[in-house]
Design a protein around this motif. Structure first.
Motif, PDB file in Angstrom:
ATOM      1  N   LEU A 263       0.860  -1.177   0.000  1.00  0.00           N
ATOM      2  CA  LEU A 263       0.000   0.000   0.000  1.00  0.00           C
ATOM      3  C   LEU A 263       0.898   1.229   0.000  1.00  0.00           C
ATOM      4  CD1 LEU A 263      -2.817   1.333   0.270  1.00  0.00           C
ATOM      5  CD2 LEU A 263      -2.515   1.194   2.767  1.00  0.00           C
ATOM      6  N   THR A 264       0.821   2.011  -1.059  1.00  0.00           N
ATOM      7  CA  THR A 264       1.597   3.243  -1.138  1.00  0.00           C
ATOM      8  C   THR A 264       0.670   4.440  -0.937  1.00  0.00           C
ATOM      9  OG1 THR A 264       1.338   3.301  -3.551  1.00  0.00           O
ATOM     10  CG2 THR A 264       3.329   2.256  -2.663  1.00  0.00           C
ATOM     11  N   VAL A 265       1.248   5.567  -0.601  1.00  0.00           N
ATOM     12  CA  VAL A 265       0.456   6.755  -0.304  1.00  0.00           C
ATOM     13  C   VAL A 265       0.815   7.875  -1.274  1.00  0.00           C
ATOM     14  CG1 VAL A 265       2.142   7.436   1.479  1.00  0.00           C
ATOM     15  CG2 VAL A 265      -0.138   8.439   1.471  1.00  0.00           C
ATOM     16  N   SER A 266      -0.221   8.488  -1.830  1.00  0.00           N
ATOM     17  CA  SER A 266      -0.041   9.679  -2.665  1.00  0.00           C
ATOM     18  C   SER A 266      -0.281  10.939  -1.856  1.00  0.00           C
ATOM     19  CB  SER A 266      -1.007   9.639  -3.860  1.00  0.00           C
ATOM     20  OG  SER A 266      -0.818   8.477  -4.630  1.00  0.00           O
ATOM     21  N   SER A 267      -1.272  10.873  -0.951  1.00  0.00           N
ATOM     22  CA  SER A 267      -1.588  12.015  -0.103  1.00  0.00           C
ATOM     23  C   SER A 267      -2.289  11.517   1.147  1.00  0.00           C
ATOM     24  CB  SER A 267      -2.502  12.997  -0.850  1.00  0.00           C
ATOM     25  OG  SER A 267      -2.913  14.053  -0.004  1.00  0.00           O
ATOM     26  N   PHE A 268      -1.929  12.083   2.289  1.00  0.00           N
ATOM     27  CA  PHE A 268      -2.587  11.766   3.559  1.00  0.00           C
ATOM     28  C   PHE A 268      -2.576  13.057   4.362  1.00  0.00           C
ATOM     29  CE2 PHE A 268      -2.775   8.202   7.052  1.00  0.00           C
ATOM     30  CZ  PHE A 268      -4.054   8.622   7.389  1.00  0.00           C
TER      31      PHE A 268
ATOM     32  N   THR B 139     -12.597  19.519  18.801  1.00  0.00           N
ATOM     33  CA  THR B 139     -12.486  19.981  17.414  1.00  0.00           C
ATOM     34  C   THR B 139     -12.780  18.839  16.457  1.00  0.00           C
ATOM     35  OG1 THR B 139     -10.821  21.626  18.033  1.00  0.00           O
ATOM     36  CG2 THR B 139     -10.911  20.991  15.713  1.00  0.00           C
ATOM     37  N   THR B 140     -13.525  19.134  15.398  1.00  0.00           N
ATOM     38  CA  THR B 140     -13.796  18.147  14.362  1.00  0.00           C
ATOM     39  C   THR B 140     -12.725  18.234  13.285  1.00  0.00           C
ATOM     40  OG1 THR B 140     -16.169  18.168  14.767  1.00  0.00           O
ATOM     41  CG2 THR B 140     -15.446  17.379  12.613  1.00  0.00           C
ATOM     42  N   TYR B 141     -12.118  17.098  12.997  1.00  0.00           N
ATOM     43  CA  TYR B 141     -11.056  17.001  12.005  1.00  0.00           C
ATOM     44  C   TYR B 141     -11.529  16.193  10.807  1.00  0.00           C
ATOM     45  CZ  TYR B 141      -7.603  18.809  15.310  1.00  0.00           C
ATOM     46  OH  TYR B 141      -6.888  19.611  16.167  1.00  0.00           O
ATOM     47  N   THR B 142     -10.987  16.529   9.643  1.00  0.00           N
ATOM     48  CA  THR B 142     -11.238  15.772   8.421  1.00  0.00           C
ATOM     49  C   THR B 142      -9.929  15.150   7.958  1.00  0.00           C
ATOM     50  OG1 THR B 142     -13.039  17.235   7.728  1.00  0.00           O
ATOM     51  CG2 THR B 142     -12.015  15.868   6.019  1.00  0.00           C
ATOM     52  N   ALA B 143      -9.939  13.825   7.822  1.00  0.00           N
ATOM     53  CA  ALA B 143      -8.771  13.093   7.324  1.00  0.00           C
ATOM     54  C   ALA B 143      -9.061  12.642   5.904  1.00  0.00           C
ATOM     55  CB  ALA B 143      -8.478  11.891   8.213  1.00  0.00           C
ATOM     56  N   SER B 144      -8.050  12.724   5.052  1.00  0.00           N
ATOM     57  CA  SER B 144      -8.209  12.327   3.658  1.00  0.00           C
ATOM     58  C   SER B 144      -6.972  11.569   3.207  1.00  0.00           C
ATOM     59  CB  SER B 144      -8.429  13.560   2.777  1.00  0.00           C
ATOM     60  OG  SER B 144      -8.652  13.188   1.433  1.00  0.00           O
ATOM     61  N   PHE B 145      -7.204  10.372   2.668  1.00  0.00           N
ATOM     62  CA  PHE B 145      -6.110   9.507   2.209  1.00  0.00           C
ATOM     63  C   PHE B 145      -6.331   9.104   0.766  1.00  0.00           C
ATOM     64  CE2 PHE B 145      -4.698   5.219   1.209  1.00  0.00           C
ATOM     65  CZ  PHE B 145      -3.347   5.282   1.510  1.00  0.00           C
ATOM     66  N   SER B 146      -5.249   9.112  -0.008  1.00  0.00           N
ATOM     67  CA  SER B 146      -5.281   8.540  -1.352  1.00  0.00           C
ATOM     68  C   SER B 146      -3.956   7.843  -1.603  1.00  0.00           C
ATOM     69  CB  SER B 146      -5.527   9.610  -2.425  1.00  0.00           C
ATOM     70  OG  SER B 146      -4.459  10.523  -2.476  1.00  0.00           O
ATOM     71  N   GLY B 147      -4.014   6.751  -2.333  1.00  0.00           N
ATOM     72  CA  GLY B 147      -2.810   5.994  -2.636  1.00  0.00           C
ATOM     73  C   GLY B 147      -3.119   4.888  -3.611  1.00  0.00           C
ATOM     74  N   GLN B 148      -2.296   3.850  -3.578  1.00  0.00           N
ATOM     75  CA  GLN B 148      -2.496   2.695  -4.447  1.00  0.00           C
ATOM     76  C   GLN B 148      -2.231   1.412  -3.681  1.00  0.00           C
ATOM     77  OE1 GLN B 148      -0.009   3.166  -7.956  1.00  0.00           O
ATOM     78  NE2 GLN B 148      -1.641   4.306  -8.994  1.00  0.00           N
ATOM     79  N   ARG B 149      -3.090   0.437  -3.873  1.00  0.00           N
ATOM     80  CA  ARG B 149      -2.851  -0.905  -3.354  1.00  0.00           C
ATOM     81  C   ARG B 149      -2.536  -1.805  -4.538  1.00  0.00           C
ATOM     82  NH1 ARG B 149      -5.021  -5.878  -3.008  1.00  0.00           N
ATOM     83  NH2 ARG B 149      -4.439  -7.128  -1.174  1.00  0.00           N
TER      84      ARG B 149
ATOM     85  N   GLY C 145      -0.980  -1.109  -7.094  1.00  0.00           N
ATOM     86  CA  GLY C 145      -1.161  -0.380  -8.344  1.00  0.00           C
ATOM     87  C   GLY C 145      -2.564   0.096  -8.618  1.00  0.00           C
ATOM     88  N   THR C 146      -3.538  -0.316  -7.807  1.00  0.00           N
ATOM     89  CA  THR C 146      -4.919   0.114  -7.998  1.00  0.00           C
ATOM     90  C   THR C 146      -5.213   1.303  -7.104  1.00  0.00           C
ATOM     91  OG1 THR C 146      -5.640  -2.137  -8.537  1.00  0.00           O
ATOM     92  CG2 THR C 146      -7.336  -0.567  -7.846  1.00  0.00           C
ATOM     93  N   PRO C 147      -5.721   2.416  -7.646  1.00  0.00           N
ATOM     94  CA  PRO C 147      -5.993   3.600  -6.821  1.00  0.00           C
ATOM     95  C   PRO C 147      -7.024   3.319  -5.730  1.00  0.00           C
ATOM     96  CG  PRO C 147      -5.959   4.194  -9.135  1.00  0.00           C
ATOM     97  CD  PRO C 147      -5.939   2.685  -9.084  1.00  0.00           C
ATOM     98  N   VAL C 148      -6.760   3.841  -4.537  1.00  0.00           N
ATOM     99  CA  VAL C 148      -7.676   3.736  -3.404  1.00  0.00           C
ATOM    100  C   VAL C 148      -7.719   5.085  -2.703  1.00  0.00           C
ATOM    101  CG1 VAL C 148      -7.366   1.264  -3.036  1.00  0.00           C
ATOM    102  CG2 VAL C 148      -5.823   2.878  -1.909  1.00  0.00           C
ATOM    103  N   SER C 149      -8.855   5.388  -2.081  1.00  0.00           N
ATOM    104  CA  SER C 149      -8.956   6.657  -1.361  1.00  0.00           C
ATOM    105  C   SER C 149     -10.096   6.598  -0.359  1.00  0.00           C
ATOM    106  CB  SER C 149      -9.182   7.827  -2.333  1.00  0.00           C
ATOM    107  OG  SER C 149     -10.413   7.670  -3.017  1.00  0.00           O
ATOM    108  N   THR C 150     -10.025   7.443   0.651  1.00  0.00           N
ATOM    109  CA  THR C 150     -11.093   7.566   1.633  1.00  0.00           C
ATOM    110  C   THR C 150     -10.966   8.900   2.351  1.00  0.00           C
ATOM    111  OG1 THR C 150     -12.215   6.465   3.491  1.00  0.00           O
ATOM    112  CG2 THR C 150      -9.818   6.465   3.545  1.00  0.00           C
ATOM    113  N   THR C 151     -12.101   9.429   2.786  1.00  0.00           N
ATOM    114  CA  THR C 151     -12.151  10.668   3.575  1.00  0.00           C
ATOM    115  C   THR C 151     -13.153  10.462   4.702  1.00  0.00           C
ATOM    116  OG1 THR C 151     -11.584  12.069   1.687  1.00  0.00           O
ATOM    117  CG2 THR C 151     -12.694  13.130   3.544  1.00  0.00           C
ATOM    118  N   TRP C 152     -12.791  10.922   5.895  1.00  0.00           N
ATOM    119  CA  TRP C 152     -13.708  10.773   7.030  1.00  0.00           C
ATOM    120  C   TRP C 152     -13.443  11.869   8.051  1.00  0.00           C
ATOM    121  CZ3 TRP C 152      -9.033   8.398   6.865  1.00  0.00           C
ATOM    122  CH2 TRP C 152      -8.293   8.254   8.048  1.00  0.00           C
ATOM    123  N   THR C 153     -14.335  11.959   9.047  1.00  0.00           N
ATOM    124  CA  THR C 153     -14.187  12.960  10.094  1.00  0.00           C
ATOM    125  C   THR C 153     -14.217  12.290  11.462  1.00  0.00           C
ATOM    126  OG1 THR C 153     -16.558  13.419  10.247  1.00  0.00           O
ATOM    127  CG2 THR C 153     -15.281  14.757   8.694  1.00  0.00           C
ATOM    128  N   PHE C 154     -13.642  12.972  12.440  1.00  0.00           N
ATOM    129  CA  PHE C 154     -13.707  12.568  13.836  1.00  0.00           C
ATOM    130  C   PHE C 154     -13.577  13.810  14.698  1.00  0.00           C
ATOM    131  CE2 PHE C 154      -9.209  12.395  12.740  1.00  0.00           C
ATOM    132  CZ  PHE C 154      -8.587  13.020  13.815  1.00  0.00           C
TER     133      PHE C 154
END
Length: 359
Positions: free
Chosen positions: A278-283, A334-344, A346-355
């Motif tokens: 699992l590689t990361v493009s943005s977190f 405080t409410t935070y928004t986390a955002s991840f994008s990368g590849q598993r 070689g296939t692009p994967v991404s998710t965004t959530w709050t806590f």
């Protein structure tokens, strides 16, 4: 694939009357043992084989053991990594080590937490998590891991459970360990009335789709509970509230240069087969439109293909795990928004959530 935990705290002493300390394993660490990397098991766990229900535990109502079992399973279920079945054999080994820690911190024989026991010390049971589990009756083919913590004894079982589990969930390697691919759990919880402290030990078992001879305090990455290949699990979980603001100190330290990091965020995807990566493009982490300064930590094998990442300095992260470590404690309430994008693979994967953090 096996991963072995070798880390322990070196700074927690019973003389520090108001402390929390954790010592991880069972998926608390991730350094390679050098074992051959097997092909995906025949049962294809990457299709998903999570335990969505487990038998009712037999711990007495209102005890810390009962609350730990319930709280951890609720968290794992919400995170999407499967629940754990109670194992009475592991209850025995975990309880024995919790007693050993409490007794020997109190009498000064030890001044830090460890998975290993010294045969001449009080309440010695067996030397290591694996040998303790086998003495209690675990089969020779079962992989055994362990997490341990000590802290102040609180008024209720629920409070003690939250205290113990909070030490694991608010760290890097222990968070990984508490939410990994193990299948069973034994809970040990012992108190020292004179010191006003507790010892909390979780022993984890894994038997499904494992290959080879178990090594001490290790999990087999290709076995146990595996998510579907497209599933992204993360902690904090979506819409989680009262999230801790800071990381619990652990050793080895995932960021030795940081004085007081914030509560780590973890992404995990299945990596059951040799070569899974699992590689990361943005977190990123933001609050009120402002970016939070943070470090992206990945296993060394994921550095190629990742952007803006740092290799795990202790080689403890599993394949399929990425951590975002804030450089300073998070803000309260405080409410935070986390955002991840990368590849598993070689296939692009991404998710965004709050806590939302607590006070």
């Amino acid at each position: 694939m096996t991963t072995k935990s070798t880390f322990k705290l070196t700074s927690a002493t019973i003389a520090a009357a108001f402390f929390v300390a954790a010592c991880g394993g069972g998926g608390g660490g991730g350094s390679s043992t050098g074992a051959a990397q097997p092909a995906q098991p025949a049962s294809s766990p990457s299709a998903g084989n999570l335990q969505t229900t487990v038998p009712t535990a037999t711990y007495a109502s209102g005890t810390a053991q009962a609350s730990i079992f319930a709280q951890l399973n609720a968290y794992r279920a919400s995170m999407g990594v499967g629940q754990l079945k109670q194992d009475s054999v592991l209850d025995t080994s975990a309880s024995a080590h919790a007693l050993y820690l409490e007794a020997n911190l109190a009498n000064g024989n030890i001044t830090s937490l460890s998975h290993n026991e010294v045969s001449t010390f009080a309440d010695y049971y067996e030397a290591t998590p694996l040998s303790r589990a086998r003495k209690a009756g675990a089969p020779a083919t079962e992989f055994i891991g362990e997490n341990a913590a000590v802290g102040l004894n609180l008024a209720t079982g629920d409070a003690n459970a939250s205290s113990c589990l909070g030490q694991f969930l608010n760290s890097v390697y222990h968070l990984q360990g508490a939410t990994a691919m193990q299948e069973t759990i034994g809970v040990g919880f012992q108190t020292n009335t004179a010191q006003g402290t507790y010892g909390c030990v979780l022993d984890f078992g894994e038997t499904t789709n494992v290959v080879g001879t178990p090594t001490d305090n290790a999990v087999y990455e290709g076995g146990g509970q595996q998510m579907a290949a497209t599933t992204i699990a993360h902690s904090p979980i979506s819409n989680e509230t009262n999230v801790a603001r800071a990381m619990v100190a652990e050793s080895p330290n995932p960021a030795p240069d940081l004085t007081s990091p914030g509560r780590p965020l973890m992404i995990r995807m299945t990596a059951a087969s040799a070569g899974d990566v699992l590689t990361v493009s943005s977190f990123t982490l933001t609050a009120n439109g402002a970016a939070v300064a943070a470090r992206i930590i990945v296993p060394s094998a994921a550095m190629t293909g990742s952007t803006g990442a740092t290799a795990d300095v202790n080689n403890e992260l599993y394949p399929g795990v990425v951590v975002l470590l804030p450089l300073a404690p998070l803000a309260a309430n405080t409410t935070y928004t986390a955002s991840f994008s990368g590849q598993r693979n070689g296939t692009p994967v991404s998710t965004t959530w709050t806590f939302t953090t607590g006070s």
